[in-house]
Design a protein around this motif. Structure first.
Motif, mmCIF file in Angstrom:
data_model
loop_
_atom_site.group_PDB
_atom_site.id
_atom_site.type_symbol
_atom_site.label_atom_id
_atom_site.label_comp_id
_atom_site.label_asym_id
_atom_site.label_seq_id
_atom_site.Cartn_x
_atom_site.Cartn_y
_atom_site.Cartn_z
ATOM 1 N N ARG A 169 41.409 40.604 49.590
ATOM 2 C CA ARG A 169 41.396 40.443 48.137
ATOM 3 C C ARG A 169 42.479 41.302 47.481
ATOM 4 O O ARG A 169 43.176 40.853 46.548
ATOM 5 C CB ARG A 169 40.019 40.820 47.600
ATOM 6 C CG ARG A 169 39.881 40.665 46.092
ATOM 7 C CD ARG A 169 40.084 39.195 45.646
ATOM 8 N NE ARG A 169 39.986 39.054 44.228
ATOM 9 C CZ ARG A 169 38.829 38.859 43.569
ATOM 10 N NH1 ARG A 169 37.693 38.769 44.251
ATOM 11 N NH2 ARG A 169 38.826 38.712 42.273
ATOM 12 N N LEU A 170 42.636 42.528 47.964
ATOM 13 C CA LEU A 170 43.675 43.388 47.395
ATOM 14 C C LEU A 170 45.065 42.823 47.658
ATOM 15 O O LEU A 170 45.970 42.945 46.822
ATOM 16 C CB LEU A 170 43.558 44.809 47.963
ATOM 17 C CG LEU A 170 42.373 45.633 47.458
ATOM 18 C CD1 LEU A 170 42.287 46.967 48.193
ATOM 19 C CD2 LEU A 170 42.466 45.873 45.947
ATOM 20 N N ALA A 171 45.243 42.192 48.806
ATOM 21 C CA ALA A 171 46.542 41.578 49.104
ATOM 22 C C ALA A 171 46.872 40.498 48.083
ATOM 23 O O ALA A 171 48.018 40.359 47.642
ATOM 24 C CB ALA A 171 46.531 41.006 50.517
ATOM 25 N N VAL A 172 45.855 39.738 47.688
ATOM 26 C CA VAL A 172 46.068 38.703 46.686
ATOM 27 C C VAL A 172 46.356 39.317 45.322
ATOM 28 O O VAL A 172 47.300 38.946 44.623
ATOM 29 C CB VAL A 172 44.839 37.776 46.612
ATOM 30 C CG1 VAL A 172 44.975 36.805 45.430
ATOM 31 C CG2 VAL A 172 44.671 37.011 47.913
ATOM 32 N N GLU A 173 45.514 40.276 44.922
ATOM 33 C CA GLU A 173 45.631 40.849 43.583
ATOM 34 C C GLU A 173 46.922 41.645 43.398
ATOM 35 O O GLU A 173 47.481 41.698 42.306
ATOM 36 C CB GLU A 173 44.427 41.769 43.301
ATOM 37 C CG GLU A 173 43.078 41.077 43.346
ATOM 38 C CD GLU A 173 42.905 40.082 42.218
ATOM 39 O OE1 GLU A 173 43.696 40.107 41.258
ATOM 40 O OE2 GLU A 173 41.976 39.258 42.289
ATOM 41 N N LEU A 174 47.394 42.276 44.465
ATOM 42 C CA LEU A 174 48.578 43.131 44.370
ATOM 43 C C LEU A 174 49.845 42.446 44.861
ATOM 44 O O LEU A 174 50.864 43.108 45.093
ATOM 45 C CB LEU A 174 48.353 44.421 45.153
ATOM 46 C CG LEU A 174 47.148 45.279 44.730
ATOM 47 C CD1 LEU A 174 47.021 46.504 45.629
ATOM 48 C CD2 LEU A 174 47.244 45.705 43.273
ATOM 49 N N ALA A 175 49.777 41.138 44.983
ATOM 50 C CA ALA A 175 50.944 40.412 45.497
ATOM 51 C C ALA A 175 52.164 40.617 44.605
ATOM 52 O O ALA A 175 53.308 40.637 45.085
ATOM 53 C CB ALA A 175 50.613 38.927 45.616
ATOM 54 N N GLY A 176 51.931 40.755 43.312
ATOM 55 C CA GLY A 176 53.047 40.978 42.395
ATOM 56 C C GLY A 176 53.269 42.436 42.070
ATOM 57 O O GLY A 176 53.949 42.773 41.098
#
Length: 928
Positions: free
Chosen positions: A549-556
């Motif tokens: 989930r963090l990978a998705v949220e912090l992708a940008g």
């Protein structure tokens, strides 16, 4: 006698705060003149118990002189163990009481309230059993037979001389009708103790005054100049313009707007019928600390308080507050004093750089000075000019039992709670707080056990008419009412309808004002801080799910804060996230770091994630801070995304205060696009069952009851409605901590079981807190006999002392060093250059620099070492590294410390556990 009385007079004139003098004087017919006479007289007669056979027999050659003059007495050996039943304080109480009754016509009840001050001058007032044991052995006070009358004549001659010399002979008849309140008895006892300690100091008062050729007045004047005690703060009522006040005290730029909460706090402090209790509940970032200091200045000016005590929940928060207090002090008008004393009050204060600098700049030698030395000019109180004062850490006020007597003190809340603990020299702690404005920060952080002590302390503070400011971001209404009633002298809910408004109000922000003995007033100013809407969402408690989930949220890009309820979960989480994001993208913060690393971690967090314009190097790419509860309070940090284990709702709201705390561009445009709306992912729970099931570690820390009620009041927010900050703070807290039912019907059985366990735990806490807790304030005229009987001994800021006022098992504190391959010891090798790897020789004391550096590497071992069996084993193993050369005065930093030696790889074994330390991750403990 003469020295002690003279010192007491000087303490009254030049050192006691005005509010303490007023409290003592207010119950006496001739006001302040009587108050001074009484203090001087009691100090003068406090050692009358030394004029007894039980005391006088101790030095053979002196006893022989007395025998030659007709004062017969047994030898020390002939007295045997009975002599211990007549310590001179107890003997003095009995002799003074008898003289007042037999020669002045007092009753035993009338004399007891005065004589007990003499009986308690060594820190513990006698109890009834001790008095009866001595009265049953009159030979300890006067030798039977022909010399009995001579002993009595000598004792009465001394007492009559003191009554004449110290100006009370004509007042004793009037004082018979006085009923001394117990708080006044305590303050007089403390004043006599301080006068006795000063007058007993041979550096100030040499044993053979005649050798110096000084008169008594010259002797006392020289000693007082040598001691050079700073006078109390004499606050002036600050400007009525609140903007001017805050600009002058806190450096606000011209035109800056004072927040409504701050303005209301100052207005209430000015408008109360008498300075009392002020509870400030407001969101994070509203400037509650500045509001408290401004209110304290108003309270001090109105009440005559001579200083401020700022109580905080931890050493770390105290360390952060101390420089802020010093900055405020430098901006204060001195009120006429030339110097004011300041102190950081916790066991590791000397390692705080701001306090260490203050001590170095305040070096002095405590000794009597030459008679003809130029005297510091002293003028009457009304003839003082407003000018900044010099702030000092006075040498005489640094002792363990005297430290709190400094005018301005920052310390842990334990130092305040000790005022509710039956312990030796408790009167000194009461004198210390009675002369100040008391500020209590983070009041929501105290459980039932600590609250039992806090409420009892508040009841005594109310009796002393001490102004108190309580700060909290999230305070349950029931707890607010308990504190208000305790301060008003209505513990147990006897205050009636006048306090209903305190327990009902769910307005926010909220200020509650309570004058001593009066009713409560509440006011709800608006919040100045911008509102934030936080979207809540459930997240499965799985490390892989979290990482994905963090990978998705912090992708940008962006910065996330993950708060875990246990250190073990912090380390496990960090390990998984580093595998996914890399070592440099994950930072760890928790309580199991050595002190120097913990301070560096806090500074680094503020530097990278602090407010815009004050922080530097905020990561642009993905960065994750995994922290324990250390991230909840006193850190002005700001993150784009929050992940939190489920915890009590007030603490979850504190954690949310670190989310979008500051504006970063219009509409948060400087944050990554995906993170411009504030979101909190709630985990640490199995959400799949009918009833949420928190993880075991969270239940161990907070209990199932608080966690389930938190989940229940958050349900509608977890299902879509954002939490509005600050509007929803009070409704959520009051619902979670109220008595009403919350949550779905299907949760009722589980919540009922959790409630029963919670109530049993609270009852157990309250009962255990009552064992050593001080009794409530007794009725006026009731002597302090047995005041601290069956107490806890000495109360101090050690692991044992703190465990007495906190419901926590004792913890072990160690100093961490490293063992080199050749077996020698050194300071750890990863800290700042110039301090790392300093030699710690075992055949001699280390250099002061090396010893202080080692001491700065203190570490509190985690809960695995708190059980009695494991702790005993750990202590035994740690004591194998005992270095006699370090147990000397020259090595005071390390004397008495338990030393934990890590190997070159920063590992060791202790009590069946494997310990591994990393500057990045802190201490990790696993079964060996």
């Amino acid at each position: 006698m003469e020295d002690s009385a003279a010192v007491a007079g000087l303490l009254w004139d030049r050192w006691l705060s005005a509010n303490v003098r007023a409290l003592v004087s207010g119950v006496l017919p001739d006001g302040e003149a009587d108050g001074r006479r009484l203090a001087v007289w009691l100090a003068g007669v406090h050692d009358i118990g030394k004029a007894t056979p039980a005391f006088a027999c101790q030095v053979d050659q002196l006893a022989d002189v007395m025998r030659g003059l007709g004062l017969e007495m047994r030898t020390r050996r002939q007295f045997g163990p009975d002599r211990r039943l007549a310590p001179h304080g107890l003997a003095g109480q009995v002799l003074l009481g008898q003289w007042l009754e037999e020669r002045r016509g007092w009753t035993g009840r009338q004399s007891g309230q005065f004589a007990v001050v003499v009986g308690g001058h060594h820190g513990v007032p006698p109890d009834h059993g001790q008095l009866k044991a001595l009265q049953d052995r009159p030979h300890l006070l006067r030798t039977p037979g022909p010399s009995r009358g001579l002993w009595q004549r000598v004792q009465e001659e001394l007492l009559e001389a003191c009554a004449e010399e110290f100006g009370v002979a004509g007042r004793l008849g009037v004082w018979r009708a006085v009923k001394l309140p117990q708080p006044v008895q305590v303050l007089l006892s403390a004043l006599v103790i301080v006068a006795d300690w000063i007058a007993s100091n041979p550096d100030l008062f040499p044993y053979f005054p005649q050798a110096a050729g000084r008169t008594s007045a010259e002797r006392v004047a020289a000693a007082w100049r040598g001691l050079d005690l700073p006078e109390p703060w004499r606050a002036q009522l600050p400007p009525e313009d609140v903007g001017e006040l805050f600009g002058g005290r806190f450096g606000l730029p011209p035109g800056a707007v004072v927040r409504p909460v701050q303005e209301a706090a100052v207005r209430l402090a000015r408008g109360m019928s008498a300075p009392g209790l002020l509870v400030i509940e407001a969101p994070m970032g509203e400037g509650k600390t500045e509001a408290a200091l401004a209110a304290a200045e108003v309270f001090a000016a109105r009440s005559g308080a001579g200083g401020v005590f700022f109580a905080l929940p931890t050493m770390a928060t105290g360390n952060a507050m101390f420089p802020r207090l010093l900055d405020w002090l430098k901006r204060l008008p001195a009120g006429g004093g030339t110097r004011i004393s300041a102190l950081l009050a916790h066991s590791k204060a000397a390692l705080n750089e701001a306090y260490a600098d203050l001590m170095r700049g305040s070096a002095q030698r405590i000794t009597a000075v030459a008679v003809d030395e130029e005297e510091r000019v002293w003028r009457p109180r009304e003839d003082r000019r407003a000018a900044p004062a010099e702030v000092v850490a006075h040498a005489w006020l640094r002792g363990r039992k005297k430290a709190m007597l400094s005018s301005f003190v920052v310390g842990t809340v334990d130092q305040l709670l000790f005022a509710g603990l039956k312990s030796r020299h408790l009167a000194l702690r009461h004198l210390a707080v009675a002369g100040k404005v008391v500020v209590i920060d983070e009041a929501h952080a105290y459980d039932t056990y600590m609250s039992a002590y806090l409420d009892r302390v508040l009841s005594w503070l109310g009796a002393y008419r001490v102004p108190v400011v309580v700060l909290s971001a999230t305070l349950p209404a029931g707890r607010r009412r308990q504190m208000a009633e305790a301060y008003a002298g209505a513990e147990g809910g006897a205050a009636g309808e006048g306090f209903d408004v305190v327990g009902r109000s769910d307005a926010y922000p909220l200020l509650t004002a309570v004058a001593p003995g009066g009713t409560a007033v509440v006011e709800s100013p608006r919040a100045a801080a911008r509102g934030v809407e936080v979207c809540l969402e459930r997240l499965d408690d799985d490390f892989g799910v979290l990482a994905g989930r963090l990978a998705v949220e912090l992708a940008g890009g962006g910065c996330a804060l993950v708060v875990r309820n246990t250190v073990r979960r912090v380390l496990e989480t960090a390990r998984v996230l580093r595998e996914r994001f890399g070592e440099d993208a994950v930072t760890v913060a928790h309580s199991c770091f050595i002190d120097v690393d913990r301070a560096a971690n806090d500074a680094a967090l503020l530097a990278r994630f602090g407010p815009p314009g004050k922080s530097e190097g905020r990561p642009a790419g993905p960065h994750i801070v995994v922290a324990s509860q250390v991230a909840e309070q006193s850190l002005d940090v700001d993150f784009d995304l929050l992940v939190s284990d489920l915890c009590p709702v007030d603490l979850l709201l504190q954690r949310m205060g670190r989310l979008h705390r500051h504006t970063r561009g219009t509409g948060q445009a400087e944050r990554p696009a995906r993170l411009r709306a504030a979101r909190c992912l709630v985990t640490g729970v199995d959400w799949t069952g009918q009833v949420p099931l928190p993880v075991r570690g969270s239940v161990a820390v907070y209990g199932a009851h608080g966690l389930l009620r938190s989940a229940a009041v958050l349900l509608e927010h977890l299902d879509g409605r954002p939490v509005r900050l600050p509007q929803d703070i009070s409704p959520l807290v009051q619902a979670a901590y109220g008595d009403g039912p919350v949550g779905p019907a299907g949760w009722a059985e589980a919540m009922g079981q959790a409630l029963r366990r919670h109530e049993e735990h609270r009852k157990d806490q309250a009962e255990r807190a009552g064992v050593f807790r001080l009794d409530a304030v007794g009725r006026p005229g009731r002597a302090l006999i047995g005041w601290v009987a069956a107490g806890a001994g000495d109360a101090d800021d050690t692991r044992t002392g703190r465990a007495q006022v906190r419901d926590s098992r004792e913890s072990l504190e160690v100093v961490v060093v490293q063992r080199r391959p050749d077996g020698s010891l050194a300071t750890v090798d990863w800290i700042a250059p110039g301090k790392a790897g300093l030699e710690l020789p075992m055949d001699r004391p280390p250099s002061p620099r090396a010893a202080r550096t080692a001491a700065s590497c203190g570490l509190r071992l985690p809960s695995q070492f708190s059980s009695a069996e494991v702790m005993d084993r750990a202590i035994a193993e740690l004591e194998e590294l005992y270095v006699p050369a370090w147990q000397v005065k020259e090595s005071h930093w390390l004397a008495g410390q338990l030393i934990l030696a890590l190997d070159a790889d920063c590992q060791t074994r202790l009590a069946g556990f494997r310990l591994r330390y990393s500057p990045l991750d802190g201490l990790e403990v696993t079964r060996a």
